[in-house]
Design a protein around this motif. Structure first.
Motif, PDB file in Angstrom:
ATOM      1  N   GLN A 188     -16.432   6.186   0.531  1.00 50.64           N
ATOM      2  CA  GLN A 188     -15.423   5.302   1.115  1.00 50.64           C
ATOM      3  C   GLN A 188     -14.836   4.340   0.092  1.00 50.64           C
ATOM      4  OE1 GLN A 188     -16.509   3.037   4.645  1.00 50.64           O
ATOM      5  NE2 GLN A 188     -14.570   1.937   4.603  1.00 50.64           N
ATOM      6  N   SER A 189     -15.674   3.873  -0.828  1.00 49.95           N
ATOM      7  CA  SER A 189     -15.204   2.780  -1.679  1.00 49.95           C
ATOM      8  C   SER A 189     -14.529   3.249  -2.953  1.00 49.95           C
ATOM      9  CB  SER A 189     -16.358   1.838  -2.024  1.00 49.95           C
ATOM     10  OG  SER A 189     -17.333   2.510  -2.776  1.00 49.95           O
ATOM     11  N   ASP A 190     -14.766   4.488  -3.372  1.00 44.26           N
ATOM     12  CA  ASP A 190     -14.179   4.910  -4.637  1.00 44.26           C
ATOM     13  C   ASP A 190     -12.798   5.544  -4.412  1.00 44.26           C
ATOM     14  OD1 ASP A 190     -16.752   4.123  -5.344  1.00 44.26           O
ATOM     15  OD2 ASP A 190     -16.726   5.417  -7.088  1.00 44.26           O
ATOM     16  N   PRO A 191     -11.958   5.519  -5.446  1.00 48.83           N
ATOM     17  CA  PRO A 191     -10.577   5.972  -5.239  1.00 48.83           C
ATOM     18  C   PRO A 191     -10.499   7.493  -5.124  1.00 48.83           C
ATOM     19  CG  PRO A 191     -10.934   5.467  -7.528  1.00 48.83           C
ATOM     20  CD  PRO A 191     -12.195   5.102  -6.828  1.00 48.83           C
ATOM     21  N   ASN A 192      -9.358   7.927  -4.644  1.00 44.14           N
ATOM     22  CA  ASN A 192      -9.074   9.354  -4.495  1.00 44.14           C
ATOM     23  C   ASN A 192     -10.194  10.047  -3.712  1.00 44.14           C
ATOM     24  OD1 ASN A 192      -7.999  11.869  -4.660  1.00 44.14           O
ATOM     25  ND2 ASN A 192      -7.852  11.939  -6.898  1.00 44.14           N
ATOM     26  N   THR A 193     -10.317   9.648  -2.468  1.00 44.52           N
ATOM     27  CA  THR A 193     -11.414  10.092  -1.593  1.00 44.52           C
ATOM     28  C   THR A 193     -11.619  11.606  -1.611  1.00 44.52           C
ATOM     29  OG1 THR A 193     -10.893   8.237  -0.158  1.00 44.52           O
ATOM     30  CG2 THR A 193     -12.240   9.976   0.801  1.00 44.52           C
ATOM     31  N   GLN A 194     -10.528  12.336  -1.595  1.00 45.02           N
ATOM     32  CA  GLN A 194     -10.679  13.796  -1.495  1.00 45.02           C
ATOM     33  C   GLN A 194     -11.344  14.373  -2.745  1.00 45.02           C
ATOM     34  OE1 GLN A 194      -7.265  15.607   1.050  1.00 45.02           O
ATOM     35  NE2 GLN A 194      -6.375  13.863   0.000  1.00 45.02           N
ATOM     36  N   GLY A 218      -8.595   5.504   5.605  1.00 44.99           N
ATOM     37  CA  GLY A 218      -8.316   6.361   4.451  1.00 44.99           C
ATOM     38  C   GLY A 218      -7.512   5.669   3.368  1.00 44.99           C
ATOM     39  N   ALA A 219      -7.729   4.358   3.193  1.00 43.68           N
ATOM     40  CA  ALA A 219      -6.974   3.646   2.150  1.00 43.68           C
ATOM     41  C   ALA A 219      -7.205   4.295   0.786  1.00 43.68           C
ATOM     42  CB  ALA A 219      -7.384   2.183   2.119  1.00 43.68           C
ATOM     43  N   ASN A 220      -8.426   4.754   0.562  1.00 40.18           N
ATOM     44  CA  ASN A 220      -8.708   5.342  -0.753  1.00 40.18           C
ATOM     45  C   ASN A 220      -8.362   6.830  -0.839  1.00 40.18           C
ATOM     46  OD1 ASN A 220      -9.473   3.139  -2.310  1.00 40.18           O
ATOM     47  ND2 ASN A 220     -11.479   3.084  -1.312  1.00 40.18           N
ATOM     48  N   VAL A 221      -7.834   7.374   0.260  1.00 41.18           N
ATOM     49  CA  VAL A 221      -7.261   8.719   0.154  1.00 41.18           C
ATOM     50  C   VAL A 221      -5.976   8.621  -0.674  1.00 41.18           C
ATOM     51  CG1 VAL A 221      -6.265  10.638   1.468  1.00 41.18           C
ATOM     52  CG2 VAL A 221      -8.258   9.425   2.352  1.00 41.18           C
ATOM     53  N   ILE A 222      -5.362   7.458  -0.598  1.00 39.78           N
ATOM     54  CA  ILE A 222      -4.076   7.259  -1.287  1.00 39.78           C
ATOM     55  C   ILE A 222      -4.271   6.839  -2.738  1.00 39.78           C
ATOM     56  CG2 ILE A 222      -1.792   6.224  -1.024  1.00 39.78           C
ATOM     57  CD1 ILE A 222      -2.861   5.044   1.645  1.00 39.78           C
ATOM     58  N   THR A 223      -5.290   5.992  -2.994  1.00 39.89           N
ATOM     59  CA  THR A 223      -5.439   5.472  -4.360  1.00 39.89           C
ATOM     60  C   THR A 223      -5.769   6.618  -5.326  1.00 39.89           C
ATOM     61  OG1 THR A 223      -7.737   4.924  -3.858  1.00 39.89           O
ATOM     62  CG2 THR A 223      -6.140   3.144  -3.681  1.00 39.89           C
ATOM     63  N   THR A 224      -5.385   6.437  -6.563  1.00 43.28           N
ATOM     64  CA  THR A 224      -5.454   7.545  -7.519  1.00 43.28           C
ATOM     65  C   THR A 224      -6.645   7.395  -8.465  1.00 43.28           C
ATOM     66  OG1 THR A 224      -4.205   6.451  -9.255  1.00 43.28           O
ATOM     67  CG2 THR A 224      -2.929   7.552  -7.518  1.00 43.28           C
ATOM     68  N   ASP A 225      -6.817   8.382  -9.336  1.00 41.38           N
ATOM     69  CA  ASP A 225      -7.916   8.307 -10.295  1.00 41.38           C
ATOM     70  C   ASP A 225      -7.501   7.610 -11.594  1.00 41.38           C
ATOM     71  OD1 ASP A 225      -6.249  10.220 -11.184  1.00 41.38           O
ATOM     72  OD2 ASP A 225      -7.697  11.867 -11.157  1.00 41.38           O
ATOM     73  N   ASN A 226      -6.353   6.965 -11.591  1.00 41.32           N
ATOM     74  CA  ASN A 226      -5.965   6.164 -12.760  1.00 41.32           C
ATOM     75  C   ASN A 226      -6.985   5.046 -12.944  1.00 41.32           C
ATOM     76  OD1 ASN A 226      -3.821   6.757 -14.390  1.00 41.32           O
ATOM     77  ND2 ASN A 226      -2.674   4.919 -13.821  1.00 41.32           N
ATOM     78  N   SER A 227      -7.305   4.710 -14.189  1.00 43.70           N
ATOM     79  CA  SER A 227      -8.352   3.706 -14.354  1.00 43.70           C
ATOM     80  C   SER A 227      -8.167   2.875 -15.618  1.00 43.70           C
ATOM     81  CB  SER A 227      -9.729   4.389 -14.372  1.00 43.70           C
ATOM     82  OG  SER A 227      -9.848   5.203 -15.514  1.00 43.70           O
TER      83      SER A 227
END
Lengths: 958, 82
Positions: free
Chosen positions: A650-656, A896-905
């Motif tokens: 849940q907490s990390d980005p790009n859930t999928q 699903g907020a982190n479904v949207i966030t990307t793996d950019n870091s």
């Protein structure tokens, strides 16, 4: 153990270099100038009766119970509002004073119900106590209560707030609640409506508490001397029998609480007056939202299963632990030593996180250990180490009370760190200046009696450009503290940095096009920060969770150094840590490249120390970070993980992406209190313990190590540290400790900054700020006082590099994320409390202009799509966000907020760029595909929890 | 691991240190950063990409500054470890 009641000195402590001596009841007393007669008396051991006075609030002088006689003065002055004077001779007891006090009490009691035996405050009521103290024996004015509680005048109790009730019939109009809301919390939600006998406490504009702007911090309840404002848990359960001091398990403020209990059951959590982080204050989460600890969703039996597409099987601890150990060893035998790893959590104690990293390094034999700080404050660790020399904030929270100008960057203290937010607001009301750098109009920008002098409302992702522009102004306008820099910082690095920030591209006029912030505002803010006196910077995840998170942390340190704002009270660089033990989990060696105390694994001396103590050889190479673990899982080289107290799904980005990685693993072991999102992908579930079931320590954002004390036994029978020890033993590496204090003793032996720390010492001092060792036996409140930890401070170059995540034609808006007061992080705890009455769903904030363009009205369902995925939320149309920017929270998994966030870091630490995601928003009528899949998957996993298998649905992918 | 992702990470490290005017200093710092924070396997894969580029093969967009830094300062790590 009995219930502990802190002494109440009646009025607040005063500090002064001038001491005043007076005589009270024949005894000579010496106190700082400005102290009240009441406090002086209490300090001398003489208690003066009082009702409207309490030492957390400024004196008010309304109850007239604390009258005294002062030689040479006419009348009977109130001791709470009378400051001491040299040579004053005070009498606190006389026949006349007794008569006056009885008269006052008689008036109070004439309009107060005499239902003491059935009253919820029975046993803890100041009014009752004072009636006893003054010897009240009769009430000549009748007992009908015709102004407060008879049939004609009674107002029904307000029970709208889920946690406390307001019963006007019991109110003595002492104003303590109103003053607590103003002075301590700074919300100004309460007032006294009406006059004379009609006086009543009113919330908001005479609204029920729940509908008012009250933030349920509990300060009013704490201040109330009667049962007028009372915790519903006390009304229900009665007064507690015993109490012990522990530390809150929510945000990085790390508030100290007095847990009041009956047997093993918590009656209420009361902020501890002597707690140095919170100084007697609390927020709605720590004060009230602890019911999750005994929520029916708690899992208290170990479980295993072969695949995630089959029901869980309840097993014994022994079977679960042996199964996990066998799986890990089998994976290592097949794929190599590095094919397994672990994740520690900021929600666990220092001792627990230390053991998990020890298990990974010693029993797994690799350095594949990471912690959730990876996704929040890892850039703080990196950036502050590079510049100042230590991966930690520089101050105490109390330091803010000496700040003259406060710069808040990418943080929302009144929501995320509410108790510090209140302290900050207090200082701002006293006149300190405020600069807010944030894409949103957070509450601090304009709130009762507080208004930011500058709000630099920048576009998300442009922090570094703003920081460089501020530095440009300071350097080119001659505002640098050259003497401080010359004495305390590396000269060559400073000269290089000075030349860099002086370049025209860093001028506010040039950066305005990037940041959207007018040059004049940047210039004004820079001048204010550099010249207003003590300048303090407070920052949060709005700084770190960017592709240039580490660069911005270094830019902040540069600003503090160039203005000389390091090394004393009132100044400094202050990261506001998200979770309670972020600092501690990092200190304990949870990062894959560092052993405890921030020492790199390649350092053979440090490694040798641990190798000797642990009896193993330690891999000298860094291990996998969390995002690297996902990548390695997907390429088939990382297949087993032990996760303690963390919910990466849940907490990390790009859930999928995370879900795909978890699905790829052969053995996922989750140790947690609930079946969280990650546990739905687990093969072994080890039931964890809540903070109420733990013995250990947490370290807050001030580096303050505080004790967590066990209030009730672990519901599953084993403490988390015992579970890790058992797993390690099953892996063939026994770790023998009889108590968590022995784990801390080991940490202290092996970590120079912790050499002086022990449970005994923490118990004696209350709490300790590290470094605590021979040089600083009682700890270190302020760091870098005479010199930086690294010797000379180092200015680092901080060129602005735009993120790859940019708004474009397809995704024209920038999404940024944050948190809200009533919910915490992934919400696993707060969603299981009555806090949902304030926030039952995550919403998407969108500016009216962007909403109108898309035909979106407030409350509409909207689809939010990025290159990573899409989800559906309800819209809140608000001017808090600027045009082009949308905002949401991530407290509910189904959002699903982190479904949207990307793996950019972040370039240096891989901290995800949660704060900038290019998105499109459109009005929709149904949930997203991911949400529908997630709903099905979650329903199936819930069924598996009950051991059910649904026919024909053996596999549901999320 | 996904080489495009590794290259993207390496380039971002390079982007930071590119601000340092002394190219040699920047290269040393880039290599040190990768040495300190990347696993041996990640470094091996990056070095393989660099070697491929040196032989005229696919570089996956690896910036020259980073490639030079790796060539000059990153030793081939031992095959053990993560």
């Amino acid at each position: 153990m009995t219930i502990f009641r802190e002494p109440d000195y009646g009025t607040p402590k005063r500090t002064s270099s001038e001491m005043v001596t007076l005589v009270i009841d024949g005894d000579s007393v010496t106190v700082p100038a400005g102290t009240s007669v009441m406090r002086a008396a209490e300090l001398a051991g003489t208690r003066i009766p009082k009702l409207c006075a309490t030492d957390s609030l400024e004196p008010f002088g309304s109850c007239r119970l604390c009258l005294v006689e002062i030689e040479g003065r006419r009348g009977y002055p109130a001791s709470c509002t009378t400051p001491v004077e040299a040579g004053m001779v005070v009498r606190t007891q006389s026949a006349k004073l007794a008569e006056l006090r009885r008269g006052v009490m008689e008036l109070y009691i004439s309009d107060h119900p005499l239902d003491c035996l059935t009253c919820s405050a029975n046993g803890n009521c100041e009014l009752q106590d004072m009636a006893g103290v003054v010897g009240l024996r009769e009430v000549r004015y009748g007992m009908e209560g015709r102004n407060h509680f008879d049939k004609a005048s009674a107002v029904a109790p307000d029970v709208s707030n889920p946690y406390f009730a307001y019963d006007p019939a019991k109110c003595i109009v002492c104003n303590r609640c109103v003053r607590a809301c103003e002075e301590i919390q700074g919300t100004f939600a309460l007032t006294i409506s009406g006059r004379g006998f009609d006086s009543r406490v009113a919330a908001g504009t005479n609204q029920p508490f729940l509908e008012s702007e009250c933030v349920s911090c509990g300060a009013c309840v704490q201040a109330c001397p009667t049962a007028t404002l009372m915790e519903k848990s006390v009304i229900q359960m009665g007064q507690a029998e015993k109490s012990l001091i522990t530390t809150c398990a929510y945000c990085g403020v790390g508030c100290s609480f007095k847990a009041e209990v009956k047997g093993n059951e918590v009656v209420r959590m009361v902020p501890h007056k002597d707690g140095k982080a919170n100084m007697g204050h609390s927020c709605v989460k720590g004060r009230f939202a602890w019911g999750y600890a005994t929520h029916p969703d708690r899992i208290t039996t170990p479980m295993i299963r072969n695949t995630i597409d089959e029901p869980w099987r309840k097993v014994s601890w022994e079977e679960a632990i042996n199964h996990a150990a066998n799986e890990f060893r089998a994976i290592q035998a097949k794929y190599g030593r590095g094919a397994v790893g672990g994740i520690t959590s900021s929600r666990c104690t220092n001792e627990e996180t230390y053991l998990v990293q020890k298990l990974v390094r010693a029993a797994f034999g690799n350095n594949n250990v990471d912690t959730c700080a990876r996704v929040c404050h890892s850039p703080t660790g990196y950036g502050l180490k590079q510049t100042l020399g230590e991966s930690a904030g520089t101050q105490t929270f109390e330091s803010v009370l000496q700040a003259d100008v406060v710069m808040v960057i990418g943080a929302n203290p009144t929501e995320g760190h509410p108790v510090f937010g209140s302290l900050l607001k207090r200082r701002l009301r006293e006149g300190a200046k405020l600069i807010v750098i944030d894409p949103r109009s957070i509450e601090l920008v304009k709130t009762p009696h507080v208004q930011a002098d500058y709000h630099l409302k920048l576009m998300p992702g442009t922090n570094v450009a703003i920081a460089n522009a501020l530095a440009h102004v300071i350097v080119t306008e001659g505002l640098a503290n050259e003497a401080f820099v010359a004495e305390r910082c590396e000269d060559a690095a400073f000269r290089q940095w000075k030349e860099f920030v002086s370049r025209p591209e860093n001028a506010p006029e040039a950066t305005a096009a990037i940041t959207g912030v007018p040059a004049e505002a940047v210039r004004g803010a820079a001048r204010l920060y550099a010249t207003a006196g003590n300048g303090a910077i407070y920052y949060g995840l709005g700084v770190t969770e960017h592709s240039q998170g580490s660069t911005m942390v270094m830019a902040i340190a540069n600003l503090a150094m160039v203005t000389g704002n390091v090394g004393r009270m009132g100044v400094g660089v202050n990261p506001l840590r998200g979770q309670n033990n972020v600092q501690g989990s990092c200190d304990m060696g949870s990062f894959p490249h560092e052993l405890p105390g921030y020492r790199h694994v390649s350092d053979s001396t440090t490694r040798g120390l641990f190798e000797a103590a642990w009896g193993v050889s330690i891999d000298p190479e860094p291990g996998l970070r969390i995002p690297n673990m996902f990548e390695a899982a997907l390429d088939g080289s990382f297949l087993g993980i032990y996760i303690e107290g963390e919910d990466i799904a849940q907490s990390d980005p790009n859930t999928q992406h995370v879900e795909a990685a978890l699905r790829r693993m052969e053995c996922v072991v989750v140790q947690d209190i609930f079946l969280n999102e990650t546990a739905k992908y687990a093969h072994v579930f080890l039931p964890g313990a809540s903070f109420l079931e733990k013995d250990g320590t947490f370290t807050n954002a001030e580096r303050r190590i505080s004790r967590v004390r066990k209030v009730m036994p672990p519901l599953a029978g084993m403490a988390d540290w015992e579970v890790t020890c058992a797993l390690s033993k099953a892996l063939g590496y026994p770790m023998d400790y009889a108590h968590p204090s022995e784990i801390m003793d080991e940490i202290a032996r092996l970590t120079p900054t912790f050499h002086g720390v022990s449970f005994d010492k923490i118990d004696a001092l209350g709490s300790i700020q590290w470094p605590c060792n021979d040089e600083a036996p009682d700890g270190t409140p302020i760091m870098h006082v005479d010199h930086f930890v690294r010797g000379k401070g180092r200015f680092m170059l901080t060129a602005y590099v735009p993120t790859d995540e940019r708004a474009n034609k397809r995704y024209p808006l920038l999404l940024t994320t944050g948190r809200i007061l009533s919910q915490y992080n992934v919400g696993a705890q707060t969603r299981r409390t009555a806090n949902v009455v304030w926030h039952a769903e995550d919403r998407l904030e969108i500016h009216p202009h962007d909403a109108e363009e898309r035909g979106i009205a407030d409350g509409d369902w909207v689809g939010v799509a990025s290159r990573a995925g899409d989800t559906v939320l309800r819209a809140t149309v608000t001017g808090r966000v600027q045009p082009g920017v949308v905002y949401t929270t991530f407290h509910f998994p189904e959002s699903g907020a982190n479904v949207i966030t990307t793996d950019n870091s972040d370039w240096a630490t891989n901290c995800p760029e949660y704060k900038v995601t290019a998105v499109q928003v459109v009005k929709v009528s149904q949930p997203s595909d991911w949400q529908q899949r997630h709903r099905d998957f979650s329903a199936r996993q819930q069924a598996y929890l009950k051991g059910q298998r649904q026919p024909g649905k053996d596999r549901v992918d999320a | 691991m996904d080489i495009d992702n590794l290259v993207r990470m390496a380039n971002r490290i390079g982007d930071y240190f590119a601000a340092y005017p002394d190219q040699a200093e920047a290269q040393a710092a880039i290599a040190k950063h990768i040495q300190m924070f990347w696993t041996p396997q990640m470094r091996r894969e990056l070095l393989a990409c660099v070697a491929q580029g040196s032989e005229g093969g696919e570089t996956h967009g690896l910036h020259t500054l980073v490639a030079d830094a790796a060539r000059k300062h990153l030793a081939q790590p031992a095959t053990t470890g993560g």
